[in-house]
Design a protein around this motif. Structure first.
Motif, PDB file in Angstrom:
ATOM      1  N   PRO A   6       0.873  -1.302   0.057  1.00 30.41           N
ATOM      2  CA  PRO A   6       0.012  -0.026   0.104  1.00 30.41           C
ATOM      3  C   PRO A   6       0.750   1.304  -0.127  1.00 30.41           C
ATOM      4  CG  PRO A   6      -0.109  -1.061   2.049  1.00 30.41           C
ATOM      5  CD  PRO A   6       0.720  -1.959   1.217  1.00 30.41           C
ATOM      6  N   VAL A   7       0.410   2.423  -0.436  1.00 28.74           N
ATOM      7  CA  VAL A   7       0.981   3.554  -0.623  1.00 28.74           C
ATOM      8  C   VAL A   7       1.552   3.914   0.952  1.00 28.74           C
ATOM      9  CG1 VAL A   7       1.143   6.044  -1.282  1.00 28.74           C
ATOM     10  CG2 VAL A   7      -0.055   4.128  -2.782  1.00 28.74           C
ATOM     11  N   PRO A   8       2.753   4.197   1.285  1.00 33.22           N
ATOM     12  CA  PRO A   8       2.946   4.580   2.642  1.00 33.22           C
ATOM     13  C   PRO A   8       2.748   6.004   2.858  1.00 33.22           C
ATOM     14  CG  PRO A   8       4.826   4.171   1.273  1.00 33.22           C
ATOM     15  CD  PRO A   8       3.689   4.188   0.322  1.00 33.22           C
ATOM     16  N   ASP A   9       2.600   6.471   4.263  1.00 30.66           N
ATOM     17  CA  ASP A   9       2.566   7.959   4.530  1.00 30.66           C
ATOM     18  C   ASP A   9       3.929   8.609   4.493  1.00 30.66           C
ATOM     19  OD1 ASP A   9       0.080   7.505   5.287  1.00 30.66           O
ATOM     20  OD2 ASP A   9       0.494   6.905   7.260  1.00 30.66           O
ATOM     21  N   ALA A  10       5.091   7.726   4.724  1.00 30.25           N
ATOM     22  CA  ALA A  10       6.562   8.168   4.635  1.00 30.25           C
ATOM     23  C   ALA A  10       7.298   7.005   4.170  1.00 30.25           C
ATOM     24  CB  ALA A  10       7.092   8.765   5.618  1.00 30.25           C
ATOM     25  N   VAL A  11       8.458   7.465   3.309  1.00 35.08           N
ATOM     26  CA  VAL A  11       9.577   6.242   3.093  1.00 35.08           C
ATOM     27  C   VAL A  11      10.707   6.621   3.760  1.00 35.08           C
ATOM     28  CG1 VAL A  11      10.895   5.134   1.297  1.00 35.08           C
ATOM     29  CG2 VAL A  11       8.596   5.737   0.991  1.00 35.08           C
ATOM     30  N   LEU A  12      11.506   5.626   4.606  1.00 34.67           N
ATOM     31  CA  LEU A  12      12.529   5.770   5.130  1.00 34.67           C
ATOM     32  C   LEU A  12      13.658   4.994   4.506  1.00 34.67           C
ATOM     33  CD1 LEU A  12      14.330   6.936   7.588  1.00 34.67           C
ATOM     34  CD2 LEU A  12      13.499   4.710   8.977  1.00 34.67           C
ATOM     35  N   HIS A  58      17.169   7.659  -4.512  1.00 35.95           N
ATOM     36  CA  HIS A  58      16.624   8.109  -5.914  1.00 35.95           C
ATOM     37  C   HIS A  58      15.447   6.997  -6.352  1.00 35.95           C
ATOM     38  CE1 HIS A  58      19.866  11.186  -5.982  1.00 35.95           C
ATOM     39  NE2 HIS A  58      20.731  10.133  -5.770  1.00 35.95           N
ATOM     40  N   LEU A  59      15.620   6.101  -6.067  1.00 34.88           N
ATOM     41  CA  LEU A  59      14.651   4.878  -6.298  1.00 34.88           C
ATOM     42  C   LEU A  59      13.372   5.255  -5.567  1.00 34.88           C
ATOM     43  CD1 LEU A  59      13.776   2.458  -7.967  1.00 34.88           C
ATOM     44  CD2 LEU A  59      14.549   1.138  -6.091  1.00 34.88           C
ATOM     45  N   ALA A  60      13.419   5.399  -4.291  1.00 28.01           N
ATOM     46  CA  ALA A  60      12.502   5.797  -3.572  1.00 28.01           C
ATOM     47  C   ALA A  60      11.509   6.940  -4.100  1.00 28.01           C
ATOM     48  CB  ALA A  60      12.877   5.901  -2.095  1.00 28.01           C
ATOM     49  N   ARG A  61      12.360   8.029  -4.469  1.00 27.96           N
ATOM     50  CA  ARG A  61      11.865   9.434  -5.085  1.00 27.96           C
ATOM     51  C   ARG A  61      11.089   8.967  -6.360  1.00 27.96           C
ATOM     52  NH1 ARG A  61       9.825  12.788  -3.197  1.00 27.96           N
ATOM     53  NH2 ARG A  61      11.346  13.458  -2.059  1.00 27.96           N
ATOM     54  N   LEU A  62      11.676   7.840  -7.079  1.00 32.18           N
ATOM     55  CA  LEU A  62      10.931   7.639  -8.105  1.00 32.18           C
ATOM     56  C   LEU A  62       9.494   6.941  -8.212  1.00 32.18           C
ATOM     57  CD1 LEU A  62      14.019   6.547 -10.523  1.00 32.18           C
ATOM     58  CD2 LEU A  62      12.367   8.497 -10.909  1.00 32.18           C
ATOM     59  N   LEU A  63       9.598   6.009  -7.256  1.00 27.34           N
ATOM     60  CA  LEU A  63       8.628   5.133  -6.936  1.00 27.34           C
ATOM     61  C   LEU A  63       7.565   5.785  -6.111  1.00 27.34           C
ATOM     62  CD1 LEU A  63      10.461   2.022  -5.864  1.00 27.34           C
ATOM     63  CD2 LEU A  63       9.451   2.303  -8.078  1.00 27.34           C
ATOM     64  N   PHE A  64       7.906   6.647  -5.199  1.00 27.02           N
ATOM     65  CA  PHE A  64       6.718   7.431  -4.227  1.00 27.02           C
ATOM     66  C   PHE A  64       6.899   8.743  -4.482  1.00 27.02           C
ATOM     67  CE2 PHE A  64       8.373   3.149  -2.307  1.00 27.02           C
ATOM     68  CZ  PHE A  64       7.253   2.699  -2.173  1.00 27.02           C
ATOM     69  N   ARG A  65       6.344   9.345  -5.757  1.00 22.77           N
ATOM     70  CA  ARG A  65       6.635  10.495  -5.901  1.00 22.77           C
ATOM     71  C   ARG A  65       5.624  11.636  -4.938  1.00 22.77           C
ATOM     72  NH1 ARG A  65       8.570  10.809 -11.139  1.00 22.77           N
ATOM     73  NH2 ARG A  65       8.704   9.120 -12.317  1.00 22.77           N
ATOM     74  N   ARG A  66       4.878  11.224  -4.578  1.00 26.26           N
ATOM     75  CA  ARG A  66       3.887  12.133  -3.493  1.00 26.26           C
ATOM     76  C   ARG A  66       4.042  11.800  -2.151  1.00 26.26           C
ATOM     77  NH1 ARG A  66       1.284  11.740  -8.503  1.00 26.26           N
ATOM     78  NH2 ARG A  66       0.287  13.640  -9.206  1.00 26.26           N
ATOM     79  N   VAL A  67       5.149  11.201  -1.842  1.00 25.45           N
ATOM     80  CA  VAL A  67       5.240  10.618  -0.446  1.00 25.45           C
ATOM     81  C   VAL A  67       6.686  11.121  -0.004  1.00 25.45           C
ATOM     82  CG1 VAL A  67       5.676   8.408   1.062  1.00 25.45           C
ATOM     83  CG2 VAL A  67       3.945   8.562  -0.761  1.00 25.45           C
ATOM     84  N   PRO A  68       6.683  11.614   1.289  1.00 22.54           N
ATOM     85  CA  PRO A  68       7.875  12.275   1.858  1.00 22.54           C
ATOM     86  C   PRO A  68       9.002  11.054   1.980  1.00 22.54           C
ATOM     87  CG  PRO A  68       5.896  13.043   3.112  1.00 22.54           C
ATOM     88  CD  PRO A  68       5.582  11.892   2.103  1.00 22.54           C
ATOM     89  N   ILE A  69      10.133  11.458   1.537  1.00 26.04           N
ATOM     90  CA  ILE A  69      11.184  10.542   1.518  1.00 26.04           C
ATOM     91  C   ILE A  69      12.244  10.895   2.578  1.00 26.04           C
ATOM     92  CG2 ILE A  69      13.234   9.746   0.314  1.00 26.04           C
ATOM     93  CD1 ILE A  69      10.152   8.861  -0.887  1.00 26.04           C
ATOM     94  N   VAL A  70      12.442  10.154   3.780  1.00 27.22           N
ATOM     95  CA  VAL A  70      13.355  10.470   4.516  1.00 27.22           C
ATOM     96  C   VAL A  70      14.678   9.695   4.521  1.00 27.22           C
ATOM     97  CG1 VAL A  70      13.525  10.300   7.062  1.00 27.22           C
ATOM     98  CG2 VAL A  70      11.364  10.778   6.196  1.00 27.22           C
TER      99      VAL A  70
END
Length: 152
Positions: free
Chosen positions: A65-71, A81-93
């Motif tokens: 499921p789409v997460p609230d944030a990705v650590l 960079h992969l996290a940014r591509l996969l989860f464009r509208r999710v905050p990346i930590v």
């Protein structure tokens, strides 16, 4: 592989936050990464290994499921960079315990184009993250281009 990310996950869980893990270890410790830096002809092997792990991570992430944030854990200079591509509208930590350029300096690979490349890797990773997690005020102050405040 790194107890630091396990500690962060446990702390989040203990705080009542649901944590789902998506992990595909690169299979290289810091010494292995530094060896590739010292022997640049080995870089293509790193890129191939990284591409395979990214494919595994992308497949796993699609099933979640789409997460609230990705650590993105420690040593995630590329994975952010992969996290940014996969989860464009999710905050990346990004858990940024140490910079690639710092590791290069510690291993005496701090001259010329290698150090410039490592600084570029650090800067790109920091830009890709919405929030950068550091463990001390000294580490926060050492982040390139930061003037206090902000999500650090």
């Amino acid at each position: 592989m790194h107890p630091r990310i396990a500690t962060l996950g446990a702390g989040l869980r203990d705080s009542g936050i649901e944590v789902a893990e998506c992990n595909a270890p690169l299979g290289l410790d810091t010494a292995g990464r530094v060896a590739m830096l010292a022997q640049p002809w080995r870089a293509p092997a790193l890129l191939i290994r990284l591409a395979r792990r990214w494919a595994t991570l992308a497949r796993s992430a699609r099933g979640m499921p789409v997460p609230d944030a990705v650590l993105v854990g420690y040593l995630g200079h590329f994975d952010v960079h992969l996290a940014r591509l996969l989860f464009r509208r999710v905050p990346i930590v990004l858990d940024h315990l140490v910079g690639a350029s710092d590791t290069g300096r510690d291993r005496r690979l701090d001259g010329g184009p290698r150090q410039a490349l490592l600084r570029m890797i650090d800067a790109a990773a920091l830009r890709a993250a919405d929030v950068v997690l550091v463990d001390t005020e000294e580490h926060r102050a050492a982040l390139p281009g930061r003037t206090g405040g902000g999500p650090w």
